[in-house]
Design an enzyme around this catalytic site. Structure first.
Site, short mmCIF file in Angstrom:
data_model
loop_
_atom_site.label_atom_id
_atom_site.label_comp_id
_atom_site.label_asym_id
_atom_site.label_seq_id
_atom_site.Cartn_x
_atom_site.Cartn_y
_atom_site.Cartn_z
N ASP A 272 97.07 -35.77 -73.00
CA ASP A 272 97.97 -36.41 -73.95
C ASP A 272 98.99 -35.42 -74.49
O ASP A 272 100.19 -35.73 -74.60
CB ASP A 272 97.16 -36.99 -75.13
CG ASP A 272 96.06 -37.93 -74.68
OD1 ASP A 272 95.18 -37.49 -73.92
OD2 ASP A 272 96.07 -39.11 -75.09
N TRP B 291 95.30 -32.75 -67.10
CA TRP B 291 94.72 -32.34 -68.38
C TRP B 291 94.68 -30.82 -68.44
O TRP B 291 95.30 -30.22 -69.32
CB TRP B 291 93.33 -32.95 -68.54
CG TRP B 291 93.35 -34.34 -69.09
CD1 TRP B 291 93.05 -34.72 -70.36
CD2 TRP B 291 93.72 -35.54 -68.39
NE1 TRP B 291 93.20 -36.08 -70.50
CE2 TRP B 291 93.60 -36.61 -69.31
CE3 TRP B 291 94.12 -35.82 -67.09
CZ2 TRP B 291 93.90 -37.93 -68.97
CZ3 TRP B 291 94.41 -37.13 -66.74
CH2 TRP B 291 94.30 -38.17 -67.66
N HIS C 188 97.92 -43.71 -80.79
CA HIS C 188 97.64 -42.86 -79.63
C HIS C 188 98.99 -42.51 -79.01
O HIS C 188 99.61 -43.34 -78.38
CB HIS C 188 96.81 -43.68 -78.63
CG HIS C 188 95.66 -42.96 -78.04
ND1 HIS C 188 94.41 -42.97 -78.61
CD2 HIS C 188 95.53 -42.23 -76.91
CE1 HIS C 188 93.56 -42.27 -77.85
NE2 HIS C 188 94.24 -41.81 -76.81
N ASP D 216 94.07 -36.95 -79.75
CA ASP D 216 94.35 -38.19 -79.03
C ASP D 216 94.48 -39.36 -79.98
O ASP D 216 95.32 -40.23 -79.81
CB ASP D 216 93.23 -38.46 -78.02
CG ASP D 216 91.86 -38.60 -78.70
OD1 ASP D 216 91.61 -37.84 -79.66
OD2 ASP D 216 91.05 -39.42 -78.26
N ARG E 294 88.75 -43.07 -84.71
CA ARG E 294 87.39 -43.34 -84.22
C ARG E 294 86.59 -42.04 -84.09
O ARG E 294 87.03 -40.97 -84.53
CB ARG E 294 87.46 -44.08 -82.88
CG ARG E 294 88.01 -43.26 -81.73
CD ARG E 294 88.27 -44.13 -80.52
NE ARG E 294 88.78 -43.37 -79.38
CZ ARG E 294 89.54 -43.90 -78.43
NH1 ARG E 294 89.90 -45.16 -78.48
NH2 ARG E 294 89.96 -43.14 -77.42
N ASP E 295 85.45 -42.11 -83.46
CA ASP E 295 84.58 -40.95 -83.32
C ASP E 295 85.05 -40.08 -82.14
O ASP E 295 84.34 -39.92 -81.15
CB ASP E 295 83.12 -41.39 -83.14
CG ASP E 295 82.93 -42.34 -81.96
OD1 ASP E 295 83.95 -42.75 -81.36
OD2 ASP E 295 81.78 -42.65 -81.63
N GLU E 296 86.24 -39.53 -82.27
CA GLU E 296 86.81 -38.69 -81.20
C GLU E 296 87.72 -37.65 -81.83
O GLU E 296 87.30 -36.54 -82.11
CB GLU E 296 87.55 -39.58 -80.20
CG GLU E 296 87.86 -38.88 -78.89
CD GLU E 296 88.20 -39.86 -77.78
OE1 GLU E 296 88.66 -39.39 -76.74
OE2 GLU E 296 88.02 -41.08 -77.97
N GLU F 264 96.96 -47.03 -77.51
CA GLU F 264 96.32 -46.34 -76.39
C GLU F 264 96.48 -47.12 -75.09
O GLU F 264 96.66 -46.53 -74.03
CB GLU F 264 94.83 -46.15 -76.70
CG GLU F 264 94.05 -45.45 -75.60
CD GLU F 264 92.60 -45.21 -76.00
OE1 GLU F 264 91.96 -44.33 -75.39
OE2 GLU F 264 92.11 -45.91 -76.92
#
Length: 873
Positions: free
Chosen positions: A483, A535, A769, A470, A474-476, A748
């Site tokens: 997506d 999803w 994103h 995605d 960042r922390d992802e 995003e």
């Protein structure tokens, strides 16, 4: 290049004459094995071959082919002359392939003029180990007591002596973690972040490398450093560690073959040694800490571990490699006095620094995507990810500082610890992403749309680092399914993603729950929840999209059980064909207003409507897949289910007058795109969609689920002008608003940076994103008009060219490299007429719709391969 007036059909005679006069020899090139150039480590007994016919004459087609496969100069298989036009994914039909063996293959073809080509320049492929029994190596772990705070990167070493040099030397490597291997001080291979991120307990990739050029007679040293990577590094929103295990481990097997046919093996076992060195900490989210003063600790023992080989698989897709590089466009101090470097592009990778200093000096690089309204460095949107690389200098002249096991998403870097003025040539940003061949190009007369396309491509680059993520900063950085499915068609225009999605789809099937429910991220690190509309439906949507683009029925067949299990889950968890209420994301990030005055303008779509719409979508795709694969009983059964699901949708969500109970753009888009409405109500619904868009003054209000389809729906129902109005809108919310705000990737949120230069909420505000970049598919397929008649499942074997001029554009120029060759379209307006140039590759046919001067009607022309010019009159 003939010019064709579409009101005259005499051009066919000119084409025939042109072909008859052509005496050029047909050639064969662009050989691929399993969609890749000369792959190594294939664990496939029947690899598929593809090639392209090369010839400038028109209407060139293949009538037959002959394939030869050899190893060591000895014949293995000859197909003989096969009368067929197939030139893509032709399966090997010879004797069983042997493990660890290099094969070469070549092909010649016969064309429709009766000519035969010479045999092509050979292509190569090397088989992998193929069976778990072929592994002679043992898993090893460090023998020392690990520092549990920083967890320095372990290094494994094997020294060995060769009395003679082998004629062939290959090595197979995998690990728990990520690895960097060196032989005699030289990097093994050119891949990064290997072995990649898969569903490790079920599928762990190994890589194969040729190391013959680096081996030498006499003393050799093989070293492998391991990093935490996805295996045990920080992952997820809660910064969890040890997701797959607490310790790192290495598995390596080198096979040396000598001129007399004898073999020697160098394998990981208890004869290896382990230690730590300069890399004191390495993490994807937080960055690397490297102390160049530190000498290696004394070499110690290793531990053999019994992890087995049952989950090992050969690498399927292209590796992550270094790509472009950037130097700063500006280095300056902010009003607060912080030293920043701007690389001019939001990218993914790392920065290499050349610097001089004293021993013990610490250089720190902090990474971020944007500046705030005051021109200061902004990193709050990175959440808990530190995204910093720290280096302690050795103090011996100019030193080169570079991380080993991390990557960052950034445009700006904050520089700390430099004693002297920093010059641009001291900093180099290396871009990394999966090395997928570039296939698409797009250009038009509107510079903002060209920048939008650039942003789409760069968001794909940054988020296709081994799997579709995605966001990269960042922390992802997880494989979010929604997506990926929304962007998959656009992705397939920009780059060849056949093998890339083939591997990731296998991980979707591996992580699918026993009841058929599908996780929302893959690999699934979020635990036990799935079944989310839009999803989880990636399990059906992406396989079908890949089939449409590449004609890959083998991929469709592999994913069919997963697709079917997902449909059966939804069926079992429905009451009267209505899915039961569970947690859903809905139309994520759709437009909402602030304040009571405009509360009725928020565009929140009823979640149950979305769930039911995607239920129907997935069932429809399963029906199509069943039909293609010849599963007749399934086709009948799920066609009946589809009818029931659609009927329920109409009963629950559609008024007799064709109004949806949730009258948002997304609701109408999904209902129309998935064919959920009766024929008589579709035109009315399309008009209501247009009225809604006009009520928002030509602004888009959709979230993730509606955005990718809205322009397609408008064009399909005759409102291409409205689609252009949306696309060309420059104020929030719109695709061009971020472009006008200086974006170099897709955001995003529609308003990641607001009109007053403040930011959207820090908790979820990525500036790289790709999801909203799904509009790229419409730009290629509708604006430029490059499409495919995929009914026969042959990808671009049957091409459709149907551009839609509009938006005040003077020209659109686009091209797509298919497995057959390049498809290209260039239309332009000249003195009130539309002129169009089209290129069709050999061994294909095309239906060309030539737009007339009114931009609405078309002249239909059928052509074969060649270059054509058309002009409306």
């Amino acid at each position: 290049m003939p010019v064709h007036n579409t009101k005259n059909i005499f051009f066919s005679a000119l084409l025939t004459l042109f072909t008859a006069l052509s005496t050029a020899q047909v050639k064969v090139g662009q050989l691929l094995t399993e969609n890749r150039i000369n792959p190594q480590g294939l664990d496939i007994q029947q690899p598929r071959f593809s090639w392209q016919l090369e010839g400038k004459e028109q209407n060139l087609t293949q009538t037959a082919y002959e394939i030869k496969v050899l190893t060591g100069g000895k014949p293995v298989w000859n197909s003989g002359q096969v009368k067929s036009a197939q030139s893509v994914q032709v399966a090997y039909r010879g004797p069983a392939l042997q493990p660890g063996t290099t094969y070469e293959w070549t092909v010649r073809v016969w064309d429709n003029a009766g000519r035969v080509s010479t045999f092509s320049t050979p292509a190569f492929f090397t088989t992998g180990l193929q069976t778990t029994a072929a592994w002679k190596a043992r898993w090893i772990e460090p023998g020392y007591q690990e520092d549990t705070l920083l967890r320095p990167c372990p290094i494994f070493r094997k020294q060995f002596t060769l009395t003679r040099k082998p004629v062939k030397a290959v090595v197979y490597i995998t690990c728990h973690g990520v690895y960097e291997a060196q032989l005699n001080g030289a990097k093994v291979g050119d891949a990064y972040l290997t072995p990649g991120w898969t569903s490790y307990p079920k599928r762990l990739q190994y890589q194969m490398y040729d190391m013959g050029k680096t081996l030498k007679q006499g003393e050799n040293t093989l070293e492998v450093m391991l990093g935490n990577g996805w295996y045990r590094g920080v992952l997820g929103f809660e910064a969890l560690e040890n997701t797959y295990g607490k310790t790192l481990a290495l598995l390596l097997q080198a096979e040396l073959t000598y001129s007399d046919g004898t073999k020697e093996y160098i394998t990981t076992d208890n004869s290896w040694q382990s230690t730590t060195g300069q890399v004191q900490y390495a993490d994807f989210y937080n960055g690397d800490i490297i102390d160049y003063r530190r000498e290696r600790a004394p070499w110690g023992a290793v531990k053999e571990m019994d992890y087995g080989f049952g989950n090992l698989i050969a690498t399927v897709n292209e590796p992550v490699r270094k790509q472009e590089s950037f130097t700063p466009v500006k280095i300056w101090r902010t009003p607060k006095g912080e030293l920043l470097a701007d690389f001019g592009q939001n990218l993914v990778g790392w920065v290499t620094v050349k610097v001089s200093g004293q021993a013990g000096d610490t250089i720190r690089l902090d990474h971020g995507e944007v500046l705030d309204k005051y021109g200061e460095f902004y990193r709050t949107n990175l959440r808990s990810a530190r995204c910093s690389d720290m280096y302690v200098l050795k103090g011996n002249g100019t030193e080169t500082l570079e991380p080993v096991f991390t990557f960052h998403g950034f445009r700006y870097v904050r520089l700390k610890g430099f004693r002297e003025t920093v010059k641009p040539e001291q900093l180099t940003a290396s871009v990394i992403y999966s090395d997928l061949p570039q296939t698409g190009s797009f250009e038009c007369s509107n510079p903002l749309l060209n920048q939008l396309h650039h942003n789409i491509v760069w968001s794909q680059n940054g988020n296709f680092v081994d799997l579709p993520t995605d966001c990269p900063q960042r922390d992802e950085r997880m494989g979010w399914m929604g997506d990926a499915q929304l962007f998959s068609r656009t992705a397939a225009f920009n780059r060849n993603v056949n093998s890339f999605f083939t591997r990731w789809l296998a991980d979707i099937a591996a992580d699918q729950f026993a009841d058929g429910s599908v996780p929302v991220v893959v690999p699934n690190i979020l635990g036990g929840f799935g079944g989310v509309a839009g999803w989880s439906d990636a399990a059906t949507i992406i396989p079908w999209n890949m089939f449409e683009v590449y004609g890959d029925s083998q991929l469709l067949a592999k994913q069919y059980p997963s697709m079917k299990a997902w449909i059966d889950f939804m069926d079992k968890n429905s009451t009267g064909y209505m899915r039961k209420e569970t947690f859903q994301y809905g139309d994520w990030l759709s437009f909402t207003t602030e304040g009571a005055a405009e509360v009725n303008k928020s565009a929140v779509t009823d979640i149950s409507l979305i769930v039911q719409a995607y239920y129907a979508c997935s069932v429809q795709l399963l029906v199509k897949a069943a039909t293609v694969l010849g599963h007749k009983e399934d086709s009948i059964r799920y066609t009946q289910l589809l009818q029931q699901v659609k009927e329920l949708f109409v009963r629950e969500y559609v008024t007799p007058g064709g109004r949806l109970v949730s009258a948002t753009q997304t609701a109408y888009v999904l209902a129309l795109h998935f064919d959920l409405l009766p024929e008589a109500q579709r035109a009315v619904a399309a008009k209501r969609l247009v009225d809604n868009i006009r009520s928002y003054k030509n602004h888009i209000t959709t979230g993730l689920l509606g955005t990718s389809y809205i322009c397609h729906v408008l064009s399909r129902f005759g409102y291409t002008d409205v689609a252009y109005d949306l696309l060309l809108q420059e104020t929030y919310p719109s695709w061009l608003y971020p472009v006008k705000m200086g974006a170099t990737t897709i955001w995003e949120r529609w308003d990641g940076i607001k009109t007053d230069s403040s930011f959207q909420h820090w908790h979820m505000n990525s500036f790289n994103h790709y999801a909203y970049g799904a509009i790229g598919d419409w730009m290629y397929r509708v604006m430029a008009g490059i499409g495919t008649d995929s009914v026969g499942g042959e990808g671009y074997k049957k091409i459709v060219i149907k551009p839609h001029p509009g938006g005040g554009l003077d020209y659109v120029k686009a091209a797509l490299q298919t497995y057959y060759g390049k498809v290209a379209v260039h239309w332009k307006r000249v003195n009130g007429t539309i002129k169009m140039e089209v290129a069709i590759p050999a061994n294909t046919t095309a239906t060309v719709y030539v737009p007339q001067r009114d931009g609405i009607t078309y002249e239909k022309v059928s052509v074969g391969s060649g270059h054509y010019q058309f002009e409306s009159k």
